[in-house]
Design an enzyme around this catalytic site. Structure first.
Site: not given
Length: 705
Positions: A172, A415-416, A485, A509
């Site tokens: 990122e 789902h984190e 991620e 984001e």
């Protein structure tokens, strides 16, 4: 219709000799030369149109706790050659059919003294080269541990590169454009803050790495079919201009634990004198295995909205209460907690998103923050973070399911994991079954923060195997996966087409976290998207974030027309309209393009492309004769000149053109655009203004009258 030709041969593209093995691409433009040095070190080199593009480069692997690594002492004990020319049909994609055409050379090497066998398999396409290491079943090499892989890419000059820092935990970053020799001096400034990050060298960069030579050749280095192996970075010897592979270590510092028979991922090199050829290549997909899912009828492209951007900007929160300094699932009393008043994932609010989706023809609605545990979800090295099935008191799972179903809208699960892979695997079957029971067929998973088990990173072999396990387990439940991620994709979506999206790069984001460079989206298709589609979450119409959150003064570095074009230029079968419904309602005429644009395609034409500068793409919507065009522009205003010769001859179309206004400016006037309708044919030429950080979008609908 599929045509398959497989021929063992010594004359199609290959010339064998005792000293060197030559392999040619089907069109004859590429030549790969494999040679053993006097000490038995394997090397390769690559030329394009008679010009050297990869100088002699060494191959091999360093092994742990072994007196003799797989580096030298080899002799050639066998060679096999083949050619393949087939056409296959993707479940979803940029085109209806993909041609897989290559010439192959497999060199079997036997190491003197150890009698261990290593094969190097080369596949040469018209776009470039793929090669990998293979270890057949054998007595003298069974279980072995990689200390490092020695795969070199020796450059022919100090090329211009589009790069991000090599990092075991994140991709990122904003991209940098510089000479290879300048990377080390720019490296520290290129490293910006992230929830989890770990660099390894001031000359380390990530793949896919895009470069341009001084004489105008475009080159891309990447990998394909990353399975049961650690992610490859590249470390540059900037004195000699040689990249060498740098694998991601595990918690013990090892780079991989292998058991023969096994193979490495493919190492890929694409070269062309036309940047558009890099974007159009399907070489990465072709180096992956065919789909392992027999019945793919449940896999489908998705256009969605969601309860997400308002939390990213800080307008709303994921958490339900401020009562507790920490929470423990099964212990903390949420039923009697005081709501914080900012929790976005509440039943009434989610129904508003469902209504908006239904009104404008969207397939799904994503909701983040619906499940208990968000009060202390990150930064605590916490194993049991979420159970993925228990909602907050203000989120009625069954009621929302029924309401969405009545509106013809699918809910998308979130789902984190907070990086706790063991916890996710612990709950995975129950979580996926919960999705099935409540009408969810797609999940957005996340891996924010440092990884658990402690010491592992996001791209190690162990964690990559977790991502793969999640994809395959989801397929058992007919669930599509959009992983954030996770490791950057390498074409695995061909083998597991339920992997319909990934993040694995600096997405939208970050426009709410201080902004991204105005030319960021003109680089991503040449880098991150080489391995597979990205859930970039485009479609932001309100560029001043402080209008949603007075405490956040970030600005989205883009015009509205640039945001529209992303639905075409950033290919994905999963596309989000990420902004808030109230912002779309202010610009419904521009929002019409997002409503209309397809997410699955029969054909794609890359009309013009230059990394970091501009990209213009035309795509034909699946099962129709309608086309959509998108242009994103970098740091300089320019006139984009295109010809619509991809349209059918003898047919007429109506084009709706969404373009930057003359006074549009991504910083000061990003919402200035014009919309006009014109009649067009395959002979039509268009010249359109595209401002810095801007672009245009066109819908081209066949006239039926």
């Amino acid at each position: 219709m599929k045509h398959l030709t497989l021929m063992m041969c010594f004359f199609l593209g290959v010339i064998l000799s005792s000293k060197a093995q030559l392999l040619h691409s089907p069109d004859g433009n590429f030549t790969m030369k494999f040679t053993l040095l006097q000490d038995g070190t394997p090397t390769y080199e690559l030329s394009y149109n008679g010009k050297e593009v990869i100088k002699p480069s060494k191959l091999g692997l360093y092994l742990v706790d072994d007196e003799k690594s797989l580096l030298d002492g080899f002799s050639i004990t066998d060679t096999k050659t083949a050619t393949l020319d087939e056409t296959w049909t993707p479940v979803w994609g940029e085109v209806a059919e993909i041609r897989n055409h290559y010439n192959e050379l497999a060199v079997t090497l036997t190491q003197k003294g150890t009698e261990r066998i290593m094969m190097v398999r080369f596949r040469l396409f018209d776009e470039g080269l793929g090669f990998r290491y293979e270890f057949p079943q054998q007595k003298n090499l069974v279980y072995f541990t990689i200390k490092e892989e020695r795969t070199q890419f020796a450059m022919t000059g100090d090329h211009t590169a589009f790069w991000i820092p090599g990092d075991y935990d994140t991709q990122e970053y904003d991209y940098n454009e510089s000479k290879l020799s300048e990377i080390s001096g720019l490296f520290d400034a290129a490293v910006t803050a992230n929830a989890s990050q770990k660099q390894f060298s001031k000359t380390g960069v990530q793949t896919a790495l895009m470069m341009k030579t001084a004489d105008g050749l475009y080159m891309n280095l990447h990998e394909a079919a990353l399975i049961n192996y650690s992610c490859m970075h590249l470390n540059l010897d900037d004195k000699n201009m040689v990249f060498e592979s740098w694998l991601t270590p595990d918690a013990q510092g090892n780079k991989g634990h292998l058991q023969a028979p096994c193979v490495s991922p493919w190492r890929t090199i694409m070269v062309s004198n036309n940047a558009a050829d890099i974007l159009a290549s399907k070489m990465t997909l072709n180096l992956n295995e065919p789909s392992k899912i027999e019945d793919t009828s449940w896999i489908h492209p998705v256009k969605y909205v969601g309860v997400w951007w308002e939390m990213i900007t800080g307008k709303s929160s994921w958490s339900y209460t401020n009562d507790y300094p920490s929470v423990q699932l099964g212990v903390t009393d949420f039923e009697h907690a005081t709501p914080n008043g900012t929790h976005a994932a509440n039943t009434a609010h989610v129904k508003e998103y469902i209504d908006f989706a239904a009104e404008h023809g969207f397939d799904g609605v994503l909701v983040e923050g619906w499940n208990v545990g968000w009060e202390d979800w990150i930064g605590h090295s916490k194993d049991y973070v979420f159970d993925f099935v228990t909602p907050y008191p203000d989120f009625d799972v069954e009621g929302i399911h029924q309401y969405a179903q009545s509106k013809g809208v699918k809910m998308i699960m979130h789902h984190e994991t907070s990086g706790s892979t063991r916890n996710y695997e612990r709950h995975m079957d129950a979580a996926y079954q919960f999705m099935v029971d409540n009408g969810y067929d797609a999940v957005k998973s996340g891996y924010v923060g440092d990884m658990l088990p402690r010491g592992e990173t996001h791209y190690s072999q162990w964690i990559n195997n977790h991502y793969q396990y999640a994809i395959e387990k989801a397929a058992d439940y007919h669930i599509m996966v959009n992983a954030h991620e996770a490791v950057r994709p390498t074409g695995v979506c061909r083998t597991w087409p339920n992997l319909i999206g990934n993040e694995a790069a600096r997405g939208t984001e970050y426009q709410a976290f201080g902004g991204s460079k105005a030319n960021h989206v003109t680089i991503l298709p040449f880098t991150r998207l080489i391995g597979g589609p990205m859930d970039y979450t485009p479609g932001i119409f309100e560029m001043d974030i402080d209008k949603m959150n007075p405490n956040n003064h970030s600005h989205v570095n883009s015009t509205i027309c640039n945001q529209l074009a992303l639905y075409v230029t950033m290919y994905s079968p999963l596309q989000m309209a990420a902004d808030l419904p109230e912002n779309y309602n202010r610009f419904l005429d521009a929002f019409k393009f997002i409503e209309d644009v397809a997410v699955d395609w029969d054909d794609t034409k890359y009309l013009e492309a230059e990394p970091g500068r501009y990209i213009t793409v035309a795509r034909k919507a699946k099962g129709t004769n309608n086309w959509f065009v998108g242009n994103v522009n970098g740091k300089q205003t320019r006139e984009s000149n295109i010809v619509l010769n991809f349209l059918d001859k003898g047919k007429k179309y109506t084009a709706t053109i969404y373009a930057d206004a003359k006074d549009a400016n991504y910083k000061t006037n990003p919402q200035a655009y014009t919309i006009k309708k014109v009649k067009v044919t395959h002979k039509t030429k268009l010249s359109l203004n595209s401002v810095e950080g801007g672009g245009y979008a066109i819908s081209i609908i066949e006239d039926k009258s």
